[in-house]
Design an enzyme around this catalytic site. Structure first.
Site, PDB file in Angstrom:
ATOM      1  N   ASP A  77       0.803  -1.222   0.000  1.00  0.00           N
ATOM      2  CA  ASP A  77       0.000   0.000   0.000  1.00  0.00           C
ATOM      3  C   ASP A  77       0.839   1.276   0.000  1.00  0.00           C
ATOM      4  O   ASP A  77       0.428   2.313   0.535  1.00  0.00           O
ATOM      5  CB  ASP A  77      -0.966   0.019   1.204  1.00  0.00           C
ATOM      6  CG  ASP A  77      -1.856  -1.208   1.225  1.00  0.00           C
ATOM      7  OD1 ASP A  77      -2.181  -1.701   0.134  1.00  0.00           O
ATOM      8  OD2 ASP A  77      -2.215  -1.660   2.323  1.00  0.00           O
ATOM      9  N   LYS A 135       1.736   2.185  -5.098  1.00  0.00           N
ATOM     10  CA  LYS A 135       2.249   1.639  -6.369  1.00  0.00           C
ATOM     11  C   LYS A 135       1.298   1.959  -7.529  1.00  0.00           C
ATOM     12  O   LYS A 135       1.729   2.336  -8.614  1.00  0.00           O
ATOM     13  CB  LYS A 135       2.424   0.108  -6.241  1.00  0.00           C
ATOM     14  CG  LYS A 135       3.442  -0.290  -5.170  1.00  0.00           C
ATOM     15  CD  LYS A 135       3.500  -1.785  -4.972  1.00  0.00           C
ATOM     16  CE  LYS A 135       2.290  -2.404  -4.306  1.00  0.00           C
ATOM     17  NZ  LYS A 135       2.060  -2.029  -2.914  1.00  0.00           N
ATOM     18  N   GLY A 182      -4.565  -4.246  -3.861  1.00  0.00           N
ATOM     19  CA  GLY A 182      -5.565  -3.209  -4.135  1.00  0.00           C
ATOM     20  C   GLY A 182      -4.803  -1.950  -4.495  1.00  0.00           C
ATOM     21  O   GLY A 182      -4.199  -1.320  -3.624  1.00  0.00           O
ATOM     22  N   HIS A 183      -4.754  -1.631  -5.772  1.00  0.00           N
ATOM     23  CA  HIS A 183      -3.952  -0.494  -6.244  1.00  0.00           C
ATOM     24  C   HIS A 183      -4.885   0.642  -6.654  1.00  0.00           C
ATOM     25  O   HIS A 183      -5.667   0.497  -7.594  1.00  0.00           O
ATOM     26  CB  HIS A 183      -3.052  -0.934  -7.409  1.00  0.00           C
ATOM     27  CG  HIS A 183      -2.009  -1.937  -7.003  1.00  0.00           C
ATOM     28  ND1 HIS A 183      -1.072  -2.444  -7.856  1.00  0.00           N
ATOM     29  CD2 HIS A 183      -1.757  -2.511  -5.797  1.00  0.00           C
ATOM     30  CE1 HIS A 183      -0.295  -3.294  -7.198  1.00  0.00           C
ATOM     31  NE2 HIS A 183      -0.697  -3.360  -5.951  1.00  0.00           N
ATOM     32  N   GLN A 216       1.935  -6.018  -3.234  1.00  0.00           N
ATOM     33  CA  GLN A 216       2.355  -6.135  -1.814  1.00  0.00           C
ATOM     34  C   GLN A 216       3.651  -5.342  -1.598  1.00  0.00           C
ATOM     35  O   GLN A 216       3.854  -4.358  -2.284  1.00  0.00           O
ATOM     36  CB  GLN A 216       2.523  -7.616  -1.407  1.00  0.00           C
ATOM     37  CG  GLN A 216       1.203  -8.386  -1.309  1.00  0.00           C
ATOM     38  CD  GLN A 216       0.677  -8.878  -2.632  1.00  0.00           C
ATOM     39  OE1 GLN A 216       1.374  -9.543  -3.370  1.00  0.00           O
ATOM     40  NE2 GLN A 216      -0.564  -8.554  -2.941  1.00  0.00           N
ATOM     41  N   ASP A 238       2.569  14.661   2.071  1.00  0.00           N
ATOM     42  CA  ASP A 238       1.522  15.581   2.541  1.00  0.00           C
ATOM     43  C   ASP A 238       0.878  15.107   3.842  1.00  0.00           C
ATOM     44  O   ASP A 238       0.395  15.921   4.628  1.00  0.00           O
ATOM     45  CB  ASP A 238       0.426  15.726   1.473  1.00  0.00           C
ATOM     46  CG  ASP A 238      -0.163  14.378   1.066  1.00  0.00           C
ATOM     47  OD1 ASP A 238       0.619  13.482   0.685  1.00  0.00           O
ATOM     48  OD2 ASP A 238      -1.392  14.214   1.148  1.00  0.00           O
TER      49      ASP A 238
HETATM   50  P1  GDP Z   1      -0.825   0.392  -3.517  1.00  0.00           P
HETATM   51  O1  GDP Z   1      -1.410  -0.902  -3.069  1.00  0.00           O
HETATM   52  O2  GDP Z   1       0.654   0.456  -3.288  1.00  0.00           O
HETATM   53  O3  GDP Z   1      -1.170   0.748  -4.931  1.00  0.00           O
HETATM   54  O4  GDP Z   1      -1.448   1.514  -2.589  1.00  0.00           O
HETATM   55  P2  GDP Z   1      -3.001   1.658  -2.162  1.00  0.00           P
HETATM   56  O5  GDP Z   1      -3.760   2.141  -3.327  1.00  0.00           O
HETATM   57  O6  GDP Z   1      -3.475   0.417  -1.497  1.00  0.00           O
HETATM   58  O7  GDP Z   1      -2.886   2.716  -1.011  1.00  0.00           O
HETATM   59  C1  GDP Z   1      -2.340   3.984  -1.235  1.00  0.00           C
HETATM   60  C2  GDP Z   1      -3.396   5.027  -0.865  1.00  0.00           C
HETATM   61  O8  GDP Z   1      -2.778   6.288  -0.764  1.00  0.00           O
HETATM   62  C3  GDP Z   1      -4.472   5.175  -1.920  1.00  0.00           C
HETATM   63  O9  GDP Z   1      -5.662   5.566  -1.283  1.00  0.00           O
HETATM   64  C4  GDP Z   1      -3.935   6.312  -2.792  1.00  0.00           C
HETATM   65  O10 GDP Z   1      -4.967   7.024  -3.470  1.00  0.00           O
HETATM   66  C5  GDP Z   1      -3.280   7.175  -1.749  1.00  0.00           C
HETATM   67  N1  GDP Z   1      -2.117   7.954  -2.174  1.00  0.00           N
HETATM   68  C6  GDP Z   1      -1.129   7.624  -3.060  1.00  0.00           C
HETATM   69  N2  GDP Z   1      -0.174   8.551  -3.071  1.00  0.00           N
HETATM   70  C7  GDP Z   1      -0.539   9.498  -2.174  1.00  0.00           C
HETATM   71  C8  GDP Z   1       0.068  10.693  -1.702  1.00  0.00           C
HETATM   72  O11 GDP Z   1       1.160  11.080  -2.089  1.00  0.00           O
HETATM   73  N3  GDP Z   1      -0.624  11.392  -0.748  1.00  0.00           N
HETATM   74  C9  GDP Z   1      -1.821  10.992  -0.258  1.00  0.00           C
HETATM   75  N4  GDP Z   1      -2.415  11.733   0.675  1.00  0.00           N
HETATM   76  N5  GDP Z   1      -2.414   9.873  -0.675  1.00  0.00           N
HETATM   77  C10 GDP Z   1      -1.770   9.118  -1.614  1.00  0.00           C
HETATM   78  P1  IMO Z   2      -0.957  -4.146  -2.269  1.00  0.00           P
HETATM   79  O1  IMO Z   2      -0.478  -4.697  -3.608  1.00  0.00           O
HETATM   80  C1  IMO Z   2      -1.062  -4.620   2.056  1.00  0.00           C
HETATM   81  C2  IMO Z   2      -1.173  -8.693   3.632  1.00  0.00           C
HETATM   82  C3  IMO Z   2      -2.441  -9.156   4.314  1.00  0.00           C
HETATM   83  C4  IMO Z   2      -1.868 -10.166   5.292  1.00  0.00           C
HETATM   84  C5  IMO Z   2      -0.734 -10.797   4.499  1.00  0.00           C
HETATM   85  C6  IMO Z   2      -1.111 -12.102   3.805  1.00  0.00           C
HETATM   86  O2  IMO Z   2      -2.243  -3.438  -2.324  1.00  0.00           O
HETATM   87  O3  IMO Z   2       0.149  -3.389  -1.609  1.00  0.00           O
HETATM   88  P2  IMO Z   2      -2.646 -12.783   1.752  1.00  0.00           P
HETATM   89  O4  IMO Z   2      -4.026 -12.376   1.379  1.00  0.00           O
HETATM   90  O5  IMO Z   2      -1.613 -12.458   0.744  1.00  0.00           O
HETATM   91  O6  IMO Z   2      -2.579 -14.208   2.211  1.00  0.00           O
HETATM   92  O7  IMO Z   2      -2.320 -11.911   3.071  1.00  0.00           O
HETATM   93  O8  IMO Z   2      -0.355  -9.847   3.516  1.00  0.00           O
HETATM   94  N1  IMO Z   2      -1.372  -8.179   2.249  1.00  0.00           N
HETATM   95  C7  IMO Z   2      -1.291  -6.886   1.930  1.00  0.00           C
HETATM   96  N2  IMO Z   2      -1.112  -5.794   2.709  1.00  0.00           N
HETATM   97  N3  IMO Z   2      -1.154  -4.487   0.725  1.00  0.00           N
HETATM   98  C8  IMO Z   2      -1.308  -5.572  -0.067  1.00  0.00           C
HETATM   99  O9  IMO Z   2      -1.263  -5.498  -1.416  1.00  0.00           O
HETATM  100  C9  IMO Z   2      -1.426  -6.836   0.533  1.00  0.00           C
HETATM  101  N4  IMO Z   2      -1.627  -8.089   0.069  1.00  0.00           N
HETATM  102  C10 IMO Z   2      -1.576  -8.904   1.132  1.00  0.00           C
HETATM  103  O10 IMO Z   2      -3.099  -8.100   4.958  1.00  0.00           O
HETATM  104  O11 IMO Z   2      -1.290  -9.497   6.387  1.00  0.00           O
HETATM  105 MG    MG Z   3      -2.938  -1.584  -1.792  1.00  0.00          MG
END
Ligand code: GDP
Ligand code: IMO
Ligand code: MG
Length: 420
Positions: A11, A14, A38-39, A219, A328
């Site tokens: 998270d 990416k 979840g991207h 991840q 931020d």
């Molecule tokens: P990912 O799994 O690495 O793609 O990240 P996620 O989408 O799960 O979580 C990142 C969260 O931070 C999402 O809600 C994005 O919209 C948000 N986000 C990404 N970059 C920034 C940033 O620079 N500032 C803020 N405030 N939010 C961001």
């Molecule tokens: P993105 O790509 C954050 C965590 C789960 C759990 C562990 C194992 O959005 O960064 P699994 O379902 O793979 O058996 O879960 O890994 N986990 C993540 N945490 N971002 C993710 O993906 C994750 N995918 C799995 O919460 O702790």
């Molecule tokens: Mg994510």
């Protein structure tokens, strides 16, 4: 080929960055993980969360590949394609799926839940998308792959694995609900019309024609099956090595390794988190950062930046450029901390990760920084933020090439020649 991956517990942002960068690439390729990812991508006032599709899918001139290392839930894939089609027209001509990617069956998800229940208080905190069980079947040489769906014996193979799962589930006291696979088979039919390809040939052709490829990690490094905080990890290699096995491309083809990290840390699910803040500051980070899971909606645990862990991730991946996200969210904090070493079992101090973070007590040793004001970060950067970045660069030995200060595409600053 460049590789972009998360350096923490996932998270990191990416999705935002892959979408942002994708206009400069010909192909975006996911190499591991599945719908546990979840991207999030935001632009033009719209928000999309991708679980299976690569994050370059919204750019009409960019091709996207789901590589052999990915595990695929056909129902989720279908929903995601249909949602994307509503806004962008038919995206499927630019989507390629490896015939060698393994299929997540409905019973894999039941098994995931059953294993978690069995673990009780020691549960991993899995997303329950069937990730552990499907990779388990892959390694056990039992799995079903995308390429199997067009074969005459697909149903027989499916039945064999279904019965195998049924026995395992019965052993743990669970029954398989009726009609569990109806949607699955509808989605399998849907998939037959997609580009199911020998993706290792496709990607190597792109590479030999000097087309630009970006491998998109899911991840984060601290969830890597080998190097993460085992057993609280996911079931794939999330580090840069995974890009080679998950796409069929040689290590020699890798150019840049872009490591992305938040200016602080989060983790969702169970497992050790040395710098976790279970207090008001942690709550504030969660609220300001919107730290709730993009896949499960769970609260993300929040804490200060962990530099020994970041340096470890940089080492494992061979990171050539760092991207710092969510600057931020720290705006307006009077003081900011970053952990520079660990005091272990109240005996010794180290900047290396102990063998098993679960069985030792770790006290983070912090360095404190002056914060920066809650102001727009699009112009000249405050000196205090520059100091924070400079300290991180010196600590891990790699420059920060990009700063993100909001979820939207335009809230991004690229540092020319990696200079602040
Ligand atoms: P990912 O799994 O690495 O793609 O990240 P996620 O989408 O799960 O979580 C990142 C969260 O931070 C999402 O809600 C994005 O919209 C948000 N986000 C990404 N970059 C920034 C940033 O620079 N500032 C803020 N405030 N939010 C961001
Ligand atoms: P993105 O790509 C954050 C965590 C789960 C759990 C562990 C194992 O959005 O960064 P699994 O379902 O793979 O058996 O879960 O890994 N986990 C993540 N945490 N971002 C993710 O993906 C994750 N995918 C799995 O919460 O702790
Ligand atoms: Mg994510």
């Amino acid at each position: 080929m460049d590789v972009l991956l998360g350096l923490q517990w996932g998270d990191e942002g990416k999705g935002k960055i892959v979408d942002f960068l994708s206009e400069n690439y010909d192909l975006i390729a996911r190499f591991q993980g599945g719908p546990n990812a979840g991207h999030t991508i935001k632009f033009d006032g719209k928000k999309f969360v991708l679980h299976q599709l690569p994050s370059g899918i919204f750019r009409s001139n960019v091709h996207n590949l789901i590589g052999n290392g990915v595990v695929l839930n056909p129902t989720i894939l279908r929903e995601e394609i249909e949602t994307a089609n509503e806004t962008f027209g038919d995206i499927t001509p630019r989507l390629h799926i490896s015939e060698k990617a393994h299929l997540i069956l409905p019973t894999h998800m039941l098994l995931d839940a059953a294993y978690e229940k069995q673990k009780g208080k020691d549960k991993i905190g899995s997303t329950l998308k069937g990730i552990g069980p499907v990779y388990q079947d892959k390694i056990a040489r039992l799995g079903l792959r995308v390429g199997d769906i067009k074969r005459d014996d697909f149903i027989d193979k499916y039945k064999a694995i279904y019965e195998h799962h049924e026995q395992k589930l019965a052993f743990m006291g669970h029954e398989i609900p009726k009609d569990i696979d109806k949607e699955f088979f509808d989605a399998i039919d849907f998939m037959k019309d997609l580009h199911l390809v020998s993706s290792e040939y496709l990607i190597n052709e792109y590479s030999s024609e000097a087309k630009k490829i970006l491998a998109e990690g899911a991840q984060g490094t601290l969830l890597d099956i080998d190097f993460g905080s085992y057993p609280f990890v996911t079931s794939s290699n999330t580090s840069s090595a995974g890009a080679c096995t998950g796409l069929g491309i040689s290590p020699k083809s890798i150019d840049q390794v872009i490591g992305i990290f938040k200016a602080y840390c989060t983790r969702v699910g169970s497992g050790p988190f040395p710098t976790e803040l279970e207090d008001e500051t942690g709550n504030l980070l969660r609220m300001k950062g919107g730290e709730f899971g993009a896949t499960t909606g769970r609260e993300r645990r929040c804490g200060w930046l962990d530099l020994p862990a970041l340096k470890y991730a940089v080492m494992l991946n061979g990171v050539t450029t760092l991207y710092m996200m969510k600057a931020d969210v720290l705006s307006g904090f009077e003081k900011i901390k970053a952990c520079t070493s660990y005091r272990v079992d109240d005996k010794y101090e180290t900047d290396k990760l102990p063998y098993d973070l679960n069985t030792v007590s770790i006290e983070p040793i912090y360095k404190q920084f002056e914060g920066w004001p809650d102001e727009d970060l699009s112009g000249k950067l405050p000196d205090t933020l520059k100091n924070y970045i400079k300290f991180i660069e010196d600590y891990v030995g790699v420059k920060v090439g990009l700063l993100s200060y909001g979820p939207e595409r335009d809230k991004t600053t690229i540092f020319k020649k990696n200079k602040l």
